[in-house]
Design an enzyme around this catalytic site. Structure first.
Site, mmCIF file in Angstrom:
data_model
loop_
_atom_site.group_PDB
_atom_site.id
_atom_site.type_symbol
_atom_site.label_atom_id
_atom_site.label_comp_id
_atom_site.label_asym_id
_atom_site.label_seq_id
_atom_site.Cartn_x
_atom_site.Cartn_y
_atom_site.Cartn_z
ATOM 1 N N LYS A 46 0.821 -1.209 0.000
ATOM 2 C CA LYS A 46 0.000 0.000 0.000
ATOM 3 C C LYS A 46 0.855 1.259 0.000
ATOM 4 O O LYS A 46 0.620 2.191 -0.780
ATOM 5 C CB LYS A 46 -0.919 0.016 1.233
ATOM 6 C CG LYS A 46 -1.810 1.260 1.321
ATOM 7 C CD LYS A 46 -2.416 1.460 2.691
ATOM 8 C CE LYS A 46 -1.409 2.031 3.670
ATOM 9 N NZ LYS A 46 -2.024 2.572 4.903
ATOM 10 N N ASN A 47 1.860 1.303 0.870
ATOM 11 C CA ASN A 47 2.648 2.527 1.026
ATOM 12 C C ASN A 47 3.626 2.753 -0.116
ATOM 13 O O ASN A 47 4.262 3.806 -0.180
ATOM 14 C CB ASN A 47 3.381 2.513 2.364
ATOM 15 C CG ASN A 47 2.434 2.730 3.530
ATOM 16 O OD1 ASN A 47 1.310 3.197 3.359
ATOM 17 N ND2 ASN A 47 2.878 2.377 4.716
ATOM 18 N N CYS A 107 -4.031 7.076 10.297
ATOM 19 C CA CYS A 107 -4.052 6.501 11.639
ATOM 20 C C CYS A 107 -3.780 7.562 12.692
ATOM 21 O O CYS A 107 -2.892 8.406 12.528
ATOM 22 C CB CYS A 107 -2.996 5.397 11.765
ATOM 23 S SG CYS A 107 -3.466 3.854 10.965
ATOM 24 N N ARG A 138 1.386 13.462 14.381
ATOM 25 C CA ARG A 138 1.867 13.271 13.013
ATOM 26 C C ARG A 138 1.794 14.613 12.302
ATOM 27 O O ARG A 138 0.822 14.933 11.617
ATOM 28 C CB ARG A 138 1.042 12.215 12.291
ATOM 29 C CG ARG A 138 1.017 10.881 12.973
ATOM 30 C CD ARG A 138 0.289 9.848 12.147
ATOM 31 N NE ARG A 138 1.095 9.388 11.025
ATOM 32 C CZ ARG A 138 0.656 8.536 10.106
ATOM 33 N NH1 ARG A 138 -0.569 8.088 10.150
ATOM 34 N NH2 ARG A 138 1.447 8.145 9.126
ATOM 35 N N ASP A 144 5.826 1.348 12.103
ATOM 36 C CA ASP A 144 4.606 0.610 11.778
ATOM 37 C C ASP A 144 4.571 -0.776 12.407
ATOM 38 O O ASP A 144 3.497 -1.290 12.740
ATOM 39 C CB ASP A 144 4.489 0.422 10.257
ATOM 40 C CG ASP A 144 3.866 1.616 9.574
ATOM 41 O OD1 ASP A 144 3.648 2.635 10.229
ATOM 42 O OD2 ASP A 144 3.598 1.514 8.359
ATOM 43 N N ARG A 185 -7.699 -0.868 5.883
ATOM 44 C CA ARG A 185 -6.984 0.206 5.199
ATOM 45 C C ARG A 185 -5.637 -0.290 4.672
ATOM 46 O O ARG A 185 -5.110 0.256 3.699
ATOM 47 C CB ARG A 185 -6.743 1.388 6.140
ATOM 48 C CG ARG A 185 -7.978 2.207 6.467
ATOM 49 C CD ARG A 185 -7.628 3.369 7.393
ATOM 50 N NE ARG A 185 -6.488 4.097 6.869
ATOM 51 C CZ ARG A 185 -5.295 4.153 7.461
ATOM 52 N NH1 ARG A 185 -5.086 3.529 8.599
ATOM 53 N NH2 ARG A 185 -4.317 4.834 6.923
#
Length: 426
Positions: free
Chosen positions: A32-33, A127, A132, A315, A407
């Site tokens: 995904k990232n 998230c 952040r 993560d 997600r």
């Protein structure tokens, strides 16, 4: 528009019956990232760039594509292939409000700056894992010459002329590095990003940009970009497999005492993760083109610190916390990036787990039999940690707020079921 169908949140739950050993093959989805910044970058090209192995069942992916389409990008989808070009992006000056739901919407700033346009972006989501900030994104855009203002509605960016610059981050940021890379490929002159986060996803973004016509080099924490007058595109690139998914399933095998193999994957991008897995008694090795994982051995305590690549990504610390619960003795996990990323600890306590967190550290006393519980996915990885804990806890575990998990994990319950887990979507 794709985005119009994405507002509703699921009220479904995962139900896990613990105690099954996992055995068999797990196929990884695209990362995904890696896919998210690649989709944004592909929309810079004059011709269609096709991305293969895109995890199209992930909500964040569909939200980003929906936003880009609504703003005029020309995007076509064929199963797991996504073809993108600029089209008439941006066809309006305000991004849709749904952009606030994902953090990677920040990459619209770099794309807009590169194309010498203007856009107002709602404040990003993602998230909720502590503070952040996005100040480094704003810093990078301003250093390149874009006008950036913040107001009650979000972030406004206007770009007329971009010039290369030396940009030093006070801490390494993955999406911030990617944003500046995207913006600077069409800037005049050279850009150097110091203290960049040169994770595998960043390296693949550089590879994509170069294939599209840019000139980008990545080395240890330094990215250099030589600006070009145009980015043609017209190439085909496959998104890398999800290394984070691989680590998650490796821990699943470890905590259940199982054995799995992951085809078409190796340890290139997870060497530090593998070192900790082996240290904890989860044996990981390559055989041919596959990765093999055995959780048959006794699990050992460990002390883990997150760090920029090639260290353990922040993560992954909730995933390793689950492994620590299955290990004998006291383990510690310190997060040096997101010091408030321990909201999941309160959920793991509901399993009768002996775990506590203070400051940037979690202390886990593992090796005891845990009991199934009703828990909530506080964020993506915290939710995955709840699933993993439920796999070896006694009895039934019910996990709510599973949109957080979905997600970042494509078909996680189906993949776990295929290797012997008793997990159902309810």
């Amino acid at each position: 528009m794709t985005s119009l169908n994405l507002k509703a949140q699921s009220i479904q739950e995962y139900v896990v019956q613990g105690g099954n050993e996992l055995f068999g093959e797990v196929l990884l989805s695209g990362a995904k990232n890696a896919a998210l910044p690649m989709i944004a970058a592909a929309c810079m090209g004059e011709e269609y760039t096709t991305l293969k192995n895109v995890p199209m069942k992930l909500r964040d992916i569909n939200i980003l594509i929906g936003i880009l389409r609504e703003l005029g990008a020309d995007i076509h989808i064929d199963e797991t292939s996504v073809s993108c070009r600029r089209g008439n992006f941006p066809n309006q000056k305000v991004a849709p409000q749904i952009a606030s739901e994902i953090r990677y919407s920040l990459l619209l700033l770099g794309l807009t700056a590169a194309l010498r346009e203007e856009l107002e972006l709602p404040l990003p989501g993602g998230c909720k894992i502590g503070n952040r900030k996005y100040d480094l994104h704003v810093l990078g855009m301003k250093k390149l010459g874009a006008k950036v203002e913040e107001n009650d509605r979000g972030i406004y960016l206007q770009s007329d002329t971009l010039k290369g610059s030396n940009i030093e981050f006070y801490l390494p940021t993955t999406s911030g590095t990617e944003n500046v890379m995207i913006a600077s490929v069409l800037a005049e002159g050279k850009t150097t990003i110091l203290n960049a986060n040169t994770r595998p996803e960043v390296i693949q973004l550089a590879d994509l940009l170069n294939a599209m016509g840019a000139k980008v080099t990545c080395s240890n924490r330094v990215v250099k970009v030589e600006g070009q007058s145009r980015i043609r595109g017209g190439v085909e690139v496959s998104v890398m497999p999800g290394w984070d998914e691989a680590v998650t399933y490796a821990v699943a095998a470890g905590v259940t005492g199982g054995e799995i193999y992951i085809p078409n994957f190796n340890t290139t991008f997870i060497k530090e993760d593998v070192r900790y897995l082996n240290m904890a008694g989860v044996k990981v090795f390559e055989w041919g083109t596959s990765l093999y994982v055995s959780g048959k051995d006794k699990k050992n305590k460990f002390d883990l610190f997150t760090a920029p690549y090639p260290g353990i990504n922040s993560d992954m610390q909730p995933i390793f916390a689950t492994l620590a619960l299955a290990a004998n003795g006291i383990s510690t996990i310190a997060d040096l990036r997101f010091t408030d990323r321990f909201q999941y600890v309160e959920e793991l306590k509901k399993f009768d787990a002996n775990i506590s967190a203070f400051g940037n550290t979690a202390i886990i006393s593992g090796g005891k039999q845990l009991k199934g519980a009703s828990v909530k996915a506080t964020d993506l990885r915290g939710g995955a940690a709840c699933i993993l804990t439920g796999l070896f806890a006694e009895g039934e575990t019910i996990i709510s707020n599973i949109d957080q998990i979905n997600r970042g994990y494509e078909n996680i319950h189906e993949k776990l079921s295929s290797i012997g887990a008793n997990i159902k979507l309810k």
